[in-house]
Design a protein around this motif. Structure first.
Motif, short mmCIF file in Angstrom:
data_model
loop_
_atom_site.label_atom_id
_atom_site.label_comp_id
_atom_site.label_asym_id
_atom_site.label_seq_id
_atom_site.Cartn_x
_atom_site.Cartn_y
_atom_site.Cartn_z
N TYR A 23 0.83 -1.20 0.00
CA TYR A 23 0.00 0.00 0.00
C TYR A 23 0.86 1.25 0.00
CZ TYR A 23 -3.46 3.47 1.18
OH TYR A 23 -4.26 4.58 1.15
N ARG A 24 1.96 1.20 0.71
CA ARG A 24 2.86 2.36 0.79
C ARG A 24 3.33 2.79 -0.60
NH1 ARG A 24 8.29 2.97 1.13
NH2 ARG A 24 9.08 4.75 2.28
N GLN A 25 3.63 1.81 -1.46
CA GLN A 25 4.11 2.13 -2.81
C GLN A 25 3.01 2.74 -3.67
OE1 GLN A 25 5.67 -1.83 -3.50
NE2 GLN A 25 7.72 -0.98 -3.78
N VAL A 26 1.79 2.21 -3.60
CA VAL A 26 0.71 2.78 -4.40
C VAL A 26 0.35 4.17 -3.88
CG1 VAL A 26 -1.27 1.79 -3.16
CG2 VAL A 26 -1.45 2.23 -5.59
N GLU A 27 0.47 4.36 -2.58
CA GLU A 27 0.24 5.67 -1.99
C GLU A 27 1.27 6.68 -2.51
OE1 GLU A 27 -0.96 6.81 2.48
OE2 GLU A 27 1.05 5.99 2.28
N VAL A 40 -5.97 13.55 -9.41
CA VAL A 40 -6.01 12.32 -8.61
C VAL A 40 -7.43 11.93 -8.18
CG1 VAL A 40 -3.63 12.42 -7.81
CG2 VAL A 40 -5.42 13.59 -6.52
N GLU A 41 -8.38 12.84 -8.29
CA GLU A 41 -9.76 12.48 -7.98
C GLU A 41 -10.32 11.50 -9.01
OE1 GLU A 41 -9.76 16.27 -10.35
OE2 GLU A 41 -8.73 15.60 -8.54
N ARG A 42 -9.57 11.27 -10.07
CA ARG A 42 -9.98 10.32 -11.10
C ARG A 42 -9.24 8.98 -10.94
NH1 ARG A 42 -10.72 13.33 -16.71
NH2 ARG A 42 -12.09 11.53 -16.99
N THR A 43 -8.66 8.75 -9.77
CA THR A 43 -7.95 7.50 -9.50
C THR A 43 -8.65 6.73 -8.39
OG1 THR A 43 -6.49 8.46 -7.83
CG2 THR A 43 -5.73 8.55 -10.11
N MET A 44 -8.30 5.45 -8.30
CA MET A 44 -8.83 4.61 -7.24
C MET A 44 -7.78 3.56 -6.91
SD MET A 44 -12.47 2.52 -6.91
CE MET A 44 -12.67 2.51 -8.65
N ILE A 45 -7.60 3.28 -5.62
CA ILE A 45 -6.69 2.23 -5.16
C ILE A 45 -7.53 1.02 -4.79
CG2 ILE A 45 -5.02 1.56 -3.40
CD1 ILE A 45 -4.32 4.57 -3.16
N VAL A 46 -7.18 -0.13 -5.35
CA VAL A 46 -7.94 -1.35 -5.09
C VAL A 46 -6.99 -2.41 -4.56
CG1 VAL A 46 -9.35 -3.18 -6.10
CG2 VAL A 46 -9.59 -0.83 -6.92
N GLY A 47 -7.29 -2.92 -3.37
CA GLY A 47 -6.52 -4.02 -2.80
C GLY A 47 -7.00 -5.34 -3.37
N ARG A 48 -6.09 -6.20 -3.77
CA ARG A 48 -6.44 -7.51 -4.34
C ARG A 48 -5.92 -8.60 -3.41
NH1 ARG A 48 -9.84 -6.21 -8.52
NH2 ARG A 48 -8.90 -4.64 -9.83
N GLY A 49 -6.66 -9.68 -3.33
CA GLY A 49 -6.23 -10.82 -2.49
C GLY A 49 -6.28 -10.48 -1.02
N MET A 50 -7.43 -10.00 -0.55
CA MET A 50 -7.56 -9.61 0.85
C MET A 50 -7.46 -10.84 1.76
SD MET A 50 -7.84 -6.40 0.60
CE MET A 50 -8.45 -5.75 2.11
N GLU A 51 -6.74 -10.66 2.86
CA GLU A 51 -6.60 -11.74 3.83
C GLU A 51 -6.69 -11.17 5.24
OE1 GLU A 51 -3.00 -13.55 2.52
OE2 GLU A 51 -1.75 -11.92 3.21
N LEU A 52 -7.27 -11.96 6.14
CA LEU A 52 -7.38 -11.58 7.54
C LEU A 52 -6.06 -11.88 8.23
CD1 LEU A 52 -9.03 -10.75 10.07
CD2 LEU A 52 -9.64 -13.14 10.30
#
Length: 170
Positions: A23-27, A40-52
Motif C-alpha cells: 500500500y505504501r508504494q501505491v500511496e 487524482v480524484e480520477r484514481t482509485m486504489i484497489v486491494g487484491r487478495g484480501m486476507e485476515l
C-alpha cells in the motif's frame, strides 16, 4: 447535480495502470501523480487478495482480562458520574468531579468483573489477546480511461517512485 465525496465510487470506466506489492508504494504513486498536477480524484486504489491477519499481542490470564476490561469500565463510569453531577440528578448535590471519580472506581470494578466472567466463560479456549486486521497481497491503481495514458506515462517517467521495480505496468 451530483456531489462528490470521499466515499463515492467513480462511475466512469477505469483501467488498471499499475500494480504494487504494498500500500505504501501505491500511496507514493498517487502522491507523485498529485505532485505532477494529475487529477487524482480520477484514481482509485484497489486491494487484491484480501486476507485476515490477526497479530497476537500476548497471553490472556484472568488478571490481564480483568485489567483490560477495567480501563474501559472506568471511562464509562467516570462519564456517567460526571453527567449525574453536571445535571444535578443526585440530591444532595455532589460535585460533578467527585461523582466522576466515584463513577470511575465503580466502573473499573464492574468492568474488571465483566472481564473475569468473560474470560472464565471461554473455558481456556482463547487464552491470548490479539488485534485483527486485513491486508491485501497487491494494490492496483485504477484511473479513468480518458486519462489513463497520461497517468501511465507519468508513472514510467524519470523520478517517479519505484521506477524499475514498481509499478508493474498492465
Amino acid at each position: 447535480m451530483a456531489t462528490t465525496n470521499e466515499t463515492t465510487v467513480p462511475t466512469a470506466p477505469q483501467q488498471v495502470v499499475a500494480s504494487y506489492p504494498s500500500y505504501r508504494q501505491v500511496e507514493q504513486a498517487v502522491d507523485y501523480l498529485s505532485d505532477q498536477h494529475f487529477p487524482v480524484e480520477r484514481t482509485m486504489i484497489v486491494g487484491r487478495g484480501m486476507e485476515l491477519v490477526e497479530r497476537v499481542t500476548g497471553r490472556l490470564t484472568s488478571l490481564r482480562a480483568a485489567g483490560l476490561s477495567a480501563g474501559p469500565g472506568a471511562v464509562v463510569g467516570a462519564l456517567i458520574g460526571w453527567l449525574f453531577g453536571w445535571f444535578g440528578w443526585l440530591d444532595p448535590l455532589i460535585a460533578s468531579l467527585l461523582l466522576a471519580l466515584y463513577g470511575a472506581v465503580f466502573g473499573a470494578i464492574i468492568g474488571a468483573l465483566i472481564g473475569l466472567v468473560g474470560h472464565a466463560v471461554t473455558g481456556g479456549r482463547r487464552d491470548f489477546s490479539s488485534v485483527p486486521g486485513f491486508r491485501a497481497r497487491s494494490h492496483d491503481l485504477l484511473v479513468d480511461t480518458e486519462v489513463a495514458e497520461r497517468a501511465s506515462t507519468l508513472l514510467r517517467s524519470e523520478g517517479a517512485p519505484g521506477v524499475g521495480e514498481a509499478p508493474v505496468p498492465r
